[in-house]
Design a protein around this motif. Structure first.
Motif, short mmCIF file in Angstrom:
data_model
loop_
_atom_site.label_atom_id
_atom_site.label_comp_id
_atom_site.label_asym_id
_atom_site.label_seq_id
_atom_site.Cartn_x
_atom_site.Cartn_y
_atom_site.Cartn_z
N SER A 1 0.86 -1.17 0.00
CA SER A 1 0.00 0.00 0.00
C SER A 1 0.89 1.23 0.00
O SER A 1 1.73 1.39 0.89
CB SER A 1 -0.90 0.00 1.23
OG SER A 1 -1.68 1.17 1.26
N GLY B 1 1.31 5.55 -0.49
CA GLY B 1 0.58 6.81 -0.37
C GLY B 1 1.50 7.91 0.11
O GLY B 1 2.68 7.70 0.36
N LYS B 2 0.96 9.10 0.21
CA LYS B 2 1.72 10.25 0.68
C LYS B 2 1.11 10.73 1.98
O LYS B 2 -0.10 10.74 2.14
CB LYS B 2 1.68 11.37 -0.34
CG LYS B 2 2.40 11.06 -1.63
CD LYS B 2 2.35 12.23 -2.57
CE LYS B 2 3.08 11.88 -3.86
NZ LYS B 2 3.05 12.99 -4.80
N GLN B 3 1.97 11.15 2.89
CA GLN B 3 1.51 11.72 4.13
C GLN B 3 1.35 13.21 3.93
O GLN B 3 2.19 13.88 3.33
CB GLN B 3 2.51 11.46 5.25
CG GLN B 3 2.06 11.94 6.59
CD GLN B 3 3.05 11.59 7.68
OE1 GLN B 3 4.18 11.19 7.41
NE2 GLN B 3 2.63 11.74 8.91
N ARG B 4 0.22 13.76 4.40
CA ARG B 4 -0.05 15.18 4.21
C ARG B 4 -0.49 15.78 5.53
O ARG B 4 -1.36 15.25 6.21
CB ARG B 4 -1.15 15.36 3.17
CG ARG B 4 -1.40 16.80 2.80
CD ARG B 4 -2.40 16.90 1.71
NE ARG B 4 -3.72 16.67 2.26
CZ ARG B 4 -4.84 16.91 1.62
NH1 ARG B 4 -4.81 17.32 0.39
NH2 ARG B 4 -6.01 16.71 2.17
N LEU B 5 0.13 16.87 5.91
CA LEU B 5 -0.23 17.58 7.13
C LEU B 5 -1.08 18.78 6.75
O LEU B 5 -0.68 19.60 5.93
CB LEU B 5 1.03 18.04 7.87
CG LEU B 5 0.80 18.89 9.11
CD1 LEU B 5 0.08 18.06 10.18
CD2 LEU B 5 2.13 19.38 9.65
#
Length: 60
Positions: free
Chosen positions: A51, A53-57
């Protein structure tokens, strides 16, 4: 705030199996929790493999 990992059910609202529809498509969201700490959307999947994905704050 309590020392447990559970949300206080008297201070949050849980919505299960919410369907969003548009003219083009629809999607099912398994869980939405609304509390004084924010709105949390939980989507679960049962898949094999990796899996990504990108982490976004998001700071509001």
């Amino acid at each position: 705030m309590s020392s447990t990992n559970a949300l206080d059910q008297s201070r949050c609202h849980l919505i299960k199996s919410f369907t969003l529809t548009s003219e083009v498509r629809s999607t099912l969201i398994e869980y939405i929790t609304v509390s004084r700490y924010g709105v949390f959307v939980v989507e679960t999947k049962n898949v094999k493999g990796r899996s990504l994905g990108k982490q976004r704050l998001v700071v509001g």
